[in-house]
Design an enzyme around this catalytic site. Structure first.
Site, PDB file in Angstrom:
ATOM      1  N   GLU A 219       9.719  15.643  15.577  1.00 10.21           N
ATOM      2  CA  GLU A 219      10.280  16.180  14.563  1.00 10.21           C
ATOM      3  C   GLU A 219       9.005  16.712  13.807  1.00 10.21           C
ATOM      4  O   GLU A 219       8.268  16.353  13.410  1.00 10.21           O
ATOM      5  CB  GLU A 219       9.999  14.659  14.207  1.00 10.21           C
ATOM      6  CG  GLU A 219      10.912  13.948  12.657  1.00 10.21           C
ATOM      7  CD  GLU A 219      10.152  12.680  11.891  1.00 10.21           C
ATOM      8  OE1 GLU A 219       9.553  11.843  12.698  1.00 10.21           O
ATOM      9  OE2 GLU A 219      11.195  11.726  11.287  1.00 10.21           O
TER      10      GLU A 219
ATOM     11  N   LYS B  61       0.706  -1.326   0.236  1.00  9.62           N
ATOM     12  CA  LYS B  61       0.289   0.214  -0.063  1.00  9.62           C
ATOM     13  C   LYS B  61       0.403   1.239   0.254  1.00  9.62           C
ATOM     14  O   LYS B  61       1.340   1.459   1.062  1.00  9.62           O
ATOM     15  CB  LYS B  61      -0.858  -0.353   1.512  1.00  9.62           C
ATOM     16  CG  LYS B  61      -1.985   1.225   0.595  1.00  9.62           C
ATOM     17  CD  LYS B  61      -2.847   1.816   2.192  1.00  9.62           C
ATOM     18  CE  LYS B  61      -1.869   2.847   2.643  1.00  9.62           C
ATOM     19  NZ  LYS B  61      -1.418   4.163   2.163  1.00  9.62           N
TER      20      LYS B  61
ATOM     21  N   GLU C  35       9.627   1.013  10.824  1.00  7.08           N
ATOM     22  CA  GLU C  35      10.502   1.870  10.400  1.00  7.08           C
ATOM     23  C   GLU C  35      10.423   3.873  10.991  1.00  7.08           C
ATOM     24  O   GLU C  35       9.599   4.123  10.217  1.00  7.08           O
ATOM     25  CB  GLU C  35      11.820   2.374   9.209  1.00  7.08           C
ATOM     26  CG  GLU C  35      12.502   1.062   8.699  1.00  7.08           C
ATOM     27  CD  GLU C  35      13.553   1.214   9.223  1.00  7.08           C
ATOM     28  OE1 GLU C  35      14.739  -0.109   9.339  1.00  7.08           O
ATOM     29  OE2 GLU C  35      14.247   2.354   9.998  1.00  7.08           O
TER      30      GLU C  35
ATOM     31  N   CYS D  19      13.190  11.041   7.209  1.00  9.49           N
ATOM     32  CA  CYS D  19      12.818  10.436   8.880  1.00  9.49           C
ATOM     33  C   CYS D  19      14.704  11.204   9.412  1.00  9.49           C
ATOM     34  O   CYS D  19      14.693  11.023  10.488  1.00  9.49           O
ATOM     35  CB  CYS D  19      12.590   9.166   9.368  1.00  9.49           C
ATOM     36  SG  CYS D  19      13.694   7.918   7.696  1.00  9.49           S
TER      37      CYS D  19
ATOM     38  N   GLY E 269       2.879   3.529  13.949  1.00  6.02           N
ATOM     39  CA  GLY E 269       3.693   2.076  13.824  1.00  6.02           C
ATOM     40  C   GLY E 269       3.078   1.430  15.053  1.00  6.02           C
ATOM     41  O   GLY E 269       3.151   0.229  15.574  1.00  6.02           O
TER      42      GLY E 269
END
Ligand code: NDP
Length: 449
Positions: free
Chosen positions: A356, A154, A229, A263, A212
């Protein structure tokens, strides 16, 4: 059937419309993948290797087309997009060497011999984010296929075009129907179904720590393997004995590449206090020299952000009165542009310093000595990447061992993607790429007799 219009982030104009896959269609694709798996794992190792090489050749023949799709659909600069398409070919070639090397062990045991076999896990669900649609797709897809699994992938809703095209190229190269399927659609629909479906035996997820964590909980219901990840807030540590000119000249690219939507962006620069002023004097022209503009132009180094909503999110980290030390340039007019932005000095509780941003915003913080640098670098919930600049190789290596992060580069040495890539703390679990990557996609069976 739900439709999604892909917008060009540099122009805000529609590129094309994509039909989104429903939960029922996802179930049907998983059933096809499960049916195809029996024959795919039975393909002789040399033949599977050769099919992967043909797939790599098909990608190679379409590098320019794939790169143009990524420029239009994701706003990646053309040079970067060509590298990304070529990287898919390279990852396929790398893993094409593994089907013939899935070698087990013979272990002498009481009463006979224990023989270990490596077997595919079955159907692998691959959930890909929008920031690097091609590389991240390839890191999960290639080892999964090489080890005899079938894959249902996906892509991110915003950036489905290159993954869909690579799926077509797999069929053109001769991969059997059902071995690699690409399902454009929503995470809450297609992604969630991959996580919830009992026949999917492994999930490879790249994206936010928040989603996640939900994916990991969902996988637990079926004792499903999972590779995660996730996010990062990595430090770029510059010691006083470093080559300051090089450290400052390259620092913009360590954080502003892909418009900071990376990332592994080194988005916290830590500079030894005694050289802070000199570093900032060198860093300012380097930031202003970043070529931000039309991603289709050969000289462009940084394109737009992915969407209007994401630009708003990035801008929220730089409110009125934020300590902007200096900024680079960005075009006016249509497009989700945001200029490279340097914040200093920042407080230790400033969200731009702790969270982040996933955009072209970097903070600069002074440190006193080695211990201080390590403590500041480790003062993050994440641990994905990092950099160290020092003229003393022993010091650089010693500091590298103490920074809790998945991979760290010394004096700007380029990363070789064949090395394992993982993460500490909230940055992830599992390994893709690297010579250990294949093990994530295999079951181990012992037969004793
Ligand atoms: P998300 O975690 O929101 O999305 C990543 C992928 O997961 C997308 O394909 C998304 O689908 C899908 N997804 C969303 N919800 C679910 C669900 N319930 N079940 C299964 N799949 C789901 O991340 P973003 O792409 O929005 O990026 C935001 C953050 O992710 C960044 O700030 C960064 O922290 C992190 N990130 C980390 C990366 C890395 O390489 N480590 C790469 C990219 C992002 P949809 O298309 O619908 O969004």
């Amino acid at each position: 059937m739900a439709q999604f219009t892909v917008l060009n982030p540099a122009t805000e104009q529609p590129v094309t419309t994509v039909t989104q896959v429903s939960a029922e269609e996802t179930d049907a694709a998983i059933a096809r993948a499960a049916a195809a798996q029996a024959s795919w794992r039975a393909v002789a190792p040399g033949d599977r290797a050769s099919l992967l090489r043909r797939f790599a050749a098909a990608v190679d023949a379409h590098v320019d087309e794939l790169a143009s799709l990524e420029v239009a659909g994701s706003g990646h600069p053309i040079g970067q997009a060509r590298w990304e398409a070529g990287h898919v070919r390279d990852v396929l070639l790398y893993y094409s060497a593994t089907p013939e090397r899935l070698i087990g062990k013979q272990i002498p045991v009481a009463g006979g011999l224990n023989v270990t076999f490596h077997e595919p896990v079955g159907v692998v669900g691959l959930i890909v984010p929008w920031n690097f649609p091609m590389p991240i797709f390839s890191w999960g897809m290639a080892p999964a296929l090489a080890s005899g699994n079938t894959v249902v992938a996906k892509p991110a809703e915003l950036t489905p075009l290159t993954a869909v095209r690579i799926g077509e190229l797999a069929l053109e190269a001769g991969l059997p129907e059902g071995v690699l399927q690409v399902l454009p659609g929503k995470g809450s629909v297609v992604g969630q179904r991959l996580v919830d479906h009992p026949q999917v035996r492994k999930i490879v997820f790249t994206g936010s720590t928040e989603v996640g964590s939900q994916v990991m909980a969902g996988c637990a219901r079926h004792i499903k393997r999972v590779t995660l990840e996730l996010g990062g807030k990595s430090a770029n540590i510059v010691f006083a004995d470093a080559d300051l000119e090089r450290a400052a000249a390259t620092a913009p690219y360590a954080v502003f590449d892909n418009a900071g939507q990376d990332c592994c962006a080194r988005s916290r620069i830590l500079v030894q206090r005694s050289v802070l002023d000199r570093f900032m004097a060198l860093f300012e022209p380097a930031v202003q020299g970043v070529a931000v503009g039309d991603p289709a132009s050969a000289g462009t180094e940084m394109g737009p952000l992915i969407s209007a909503a994401h630009r708003e999110h990035v801008a929220s980290y730089v409110p009125d009165g934020a300590p902007v030390a200096f900024r680079g340039r960005a075009p006016d007019g249509p497009g989700y542009w945001y200029p490279p932005t340097v914040l200093a000095p920042v407080g230790a509780d400033d969200p731009a310093y702790t969270e982040e941003v996933f955009g072209p915003v970097v903070t600069v913080t002074p440190f006193e000595d080695e211990a201080d640098a390590i403590a500041i670098a480790n003062d993050s919930v994440y641990g994905l990447a990092g950099g160290i600049w020092s003229g003393d190789p022993e010091r650089a290596r010693a500091v590298a061992t103490k920074v809790r992060t998945g991979r760290i580069r010394i004096n700007g040495t380029p990363i070789d993607m064949r090395a394992p890539h993982g993460g500490f703390k909230l940055s992830g679990i599992g390994r893709e790429m690297g010579r250990y990557g294949i093990e994530e996609f295999l079951e181990y069976k012992s037969v004793i007799g």
